[in-house]
Scaffold this active site. Structure first.
Site, mmCIF file in Angstrom:
data_model
loop_
_atom_site.group_PDB
_atom_site.id
_atom_site.type_symbol
_atom_site.label_atom_id
_atom_site.label_comp_id
_atom_site.label_asym_id
_atom_site.label_seq_id
_atom_site.Cartn_x
_atom_site.Cartn_y
_atom_site.Cartn_z
ATOM 1 N N ASP A 223 -0.095 -0.239 -4.122
ATOM 2 C CA ASP A 223 -1.086 -0.454 -3.072
ATOM 3 C C ASP A 223 -2.205 0.549 -3.331
ATOM 4 O O ASP A 223 -1.941 1.718 -3.656
ATOM 5 C CB ASP A 223 -0.483 -0.170 -1.682
ATOM 6 C CG ASP A 223 0.124 -1.422 -1.042
ATOM 7 O OD1 ASP A 223 0.365 -2.413 -1.764
ATOM 8 O OD2 ASP A 223 0.365 -1.385 0.193
ATOM 9 N N HIS A 272 1.556 4.796 1.281
ATOM 10 C CA HIS A 272 0.151 5.161 1.415
ATOM 11 C C HIS A 272 0.009 6.674 1.625
ATOM 12 O O HIS A 272 0.686 7.260 2.457
ATOM 13 C CB HIS A 272 -0.542 4.402 2.546
ATOM 14 C CG HIS A 272 -0.397 2.915 2.383
ATOM 15 N ND1 HIS A 272 -0.593 2.027 3.389
ATOM 16 C CD2 HIS A 272 -0.068 2.171 1.281
ATOM 17 C CE1 HIS A 272 -0.384 0.794 2.933
ATOM 18 N NE2 HIS A 272 -0.055 0.864 1.659
ATOM 19 N N CYS A 380 -7.683 3.359 6.755
ATOM 20 C CA CYS A 380 -7.044 2.120 6.300
ATOM 21 C C CYS A 380 -7.913 0.899 6.581
ATOM 22 O O CYS A 380 -7.916 -0.056 5.800
ATOM 23 C CB CYS A 380 -5.733 1.900 7.033
ATOM 24 S SG CYS A 380 -4.493 3.088 6.629
#
Ligand code: DAV
Length: 419
Positions: A223, A272, A380
């Site tokens: 990611d 993350h 985000c």
């Protein structure tokens, strides 16, 4: 004399021919210069891609993935019991209103914004691939997770480990088209199969201090939000959605003159890096006080972040929230969008607002608690584009580094990445 006249005429003629070429290539050089470097994730921002919460669905994933990354308790139970169902429309419209306010504020600051195009039905169809079938897609709320910006001008569509996110980039096709027109190169990473073999079938939380990933090394996975740009250096982590092969793939597309570093925060549920470290400006790194303990802070200061201040983030407020945090810990308060001396912060987050003021960062408070329940805050929810005229080497590190915990000695060490 005659020769001289002929020479001058020749030169004049040549100059007429060459002038447009010289002029054009200067223009091109200055344009490409303007569009080359994406800068570090601080300083002035030109353009922000902002997500949309419209049509968000509960993720339909292998249960061990959800157990590995989502907070335990009532919210996990809700997610496990509702795979592929739409989130409460009232919650989504409240989140959408918060995004509208955020966008209006960015625009009032002279920052261009663009959004994915989605409606309430965009994610509602089943995703049927060779190796799996799930009830629906997830959302286009968090562009940070899928779009990895690499210097000098690359946008990578990430091979995400969540099955429900495999069609997400389609929502961004117009946004990506306009980025291409501004000179960025868009590259699709190899699409993962996400067969059962991509996940560790018997993964369970051992309660051990050592991180054990729920994804295997069958294929490259990452990611984008596991990586942060520090000018010409990228700093990232392995996680439950980013594997070693994913890191190797990023290295293979990143020009040799840019550096890729991997750090190992103290976190057994990593997904993350942007609620673990976040630059507040050149020389100021906000760190999660438990995931980046003192010993790791010190080694980071000796290796990657020389002369940088390590600023431990304040503990998040424990007061009541307007909506449950389905996807993240309360440390989502660290997940801020930072500009030139300012930072967006959730308006109820009084401790973070005070903290920013104490560190000479202007806090821009905005309501965002409904949006946060979808798994991210201002960082985000965005991808920041910051054109720079010059290359920014802010870390001045000569090699790709791996800062890791040596299990035998129980101390942090530094070695070259891929050594
Ligand atoms: O602290 O739960 C949040 C990361 C969001 N992208 C956490 C990680």
């Amino acid at each position: 004399m005659l020769l001289r006249v002929i020479w001058c005429r020749f030169m004049k003629k040549q100059f007429i021919w060459y002038f447009p070429i010289i002029y054009c290539s200067c223009l091109q050089a200055s344009c490409s210069n303007l569009l080359r470097v994406l800068g570090g994730e601080w300083g002035s921002i030109d353009h922000v891609i902002v997500g949309s919460s419209r049509g968000a669905h509960v993720p339909d994933e292998v249960p061990q993935m959800l157990r590995a990354v989502l907070p335990e308790g009532k919210t996990l139970k809700y997610i496990l019991e509702n795979p592929g169902n739409p989130f409460d429309p009232k919650l989504l419209s409240q989140a959408e209103r918060e995004l509208e306010g955020f966008i209006a504020k960015l625009n009032s600051m002279g920052i261009k914004t663009s959004q994915p195009i989605v409606d309430d039905q965009f994610f509602s169809n089943p995703i049927v691939e060779k190796e799996f079938r799930i009830k629906s897609g997830l959302y286009a709320a968090m562009p940070r997770d899928g779009l990895l910006l690499l210097p000098p001008n690359l946008v990578v569509l990430s091979p995400m480990a969540w099955r429900s996110r495999q069609r997400e980039s389609a929502a961004f096709s117009e946004v990506l088209e306009s980025l291409k027109q501004s000179g960025l190169r868009v590259v699709q990473a190899p699409r993962p199969s996400l067969s059962d073999g991509s996940y560790v079938s018997d993964w369970h939380d051992t309660g051990d201090d050592k991180f054990q990933s729920v994804i295997t090394e069958k294929e490259p996975l990452f990611d984008a939000a596991d990586f942060i740009r520090f000018g010409s250096d990228i700093v990232g982590q392995l996680s439950h959605v980013t594997n070693q092969k994913g890191v190797e793939w990023i290295r293979s597309v990143l020009d040799k003159k840019y550096r890729l570093h991997i750090i190992e925060p103290n976190d057994t549920h990593p997904m993350h890096i942007d609620a673990t470290i976040l630059p507040l400006g050149a020389g100021k790194l906000l760190v999660h006080p438990e995931r980046v303990p003192k010993e790791l802070q010190q080694i980071l200061q000796r290796s990657l972040f020389k002369d940088w201040q390590m600023l431990e983030a304040p503990y998040p407020n424990s007061g009541p929230r307007k909506a449950p945090l389905y996807f993240t810990s309360p440390w989502i308060n660290m997940n801020m969008l930072v500009g030139s001396g300012w930072s967006f912060v959730e308006e109820n987050d009084i401790t973070m607002i005070d903290f920013l003021k104490r560190h000479q960062v202007e806090a821009i408070p905005m309501p965002f608690q409904h949006f946060q329940c979808l798994g991210g805050s201002f960082h985000c929810a965005t991808v920041d584009i910051r054109w720079r005229k010059t290359e920014e080497s802010v870390l001045h590190v000569g090699a790709d580094l791996h800062i890791y915990m040596d299990q035998e000695s129980g101390t942090y060490r530094v070695k070259r990445l891929f050594e």
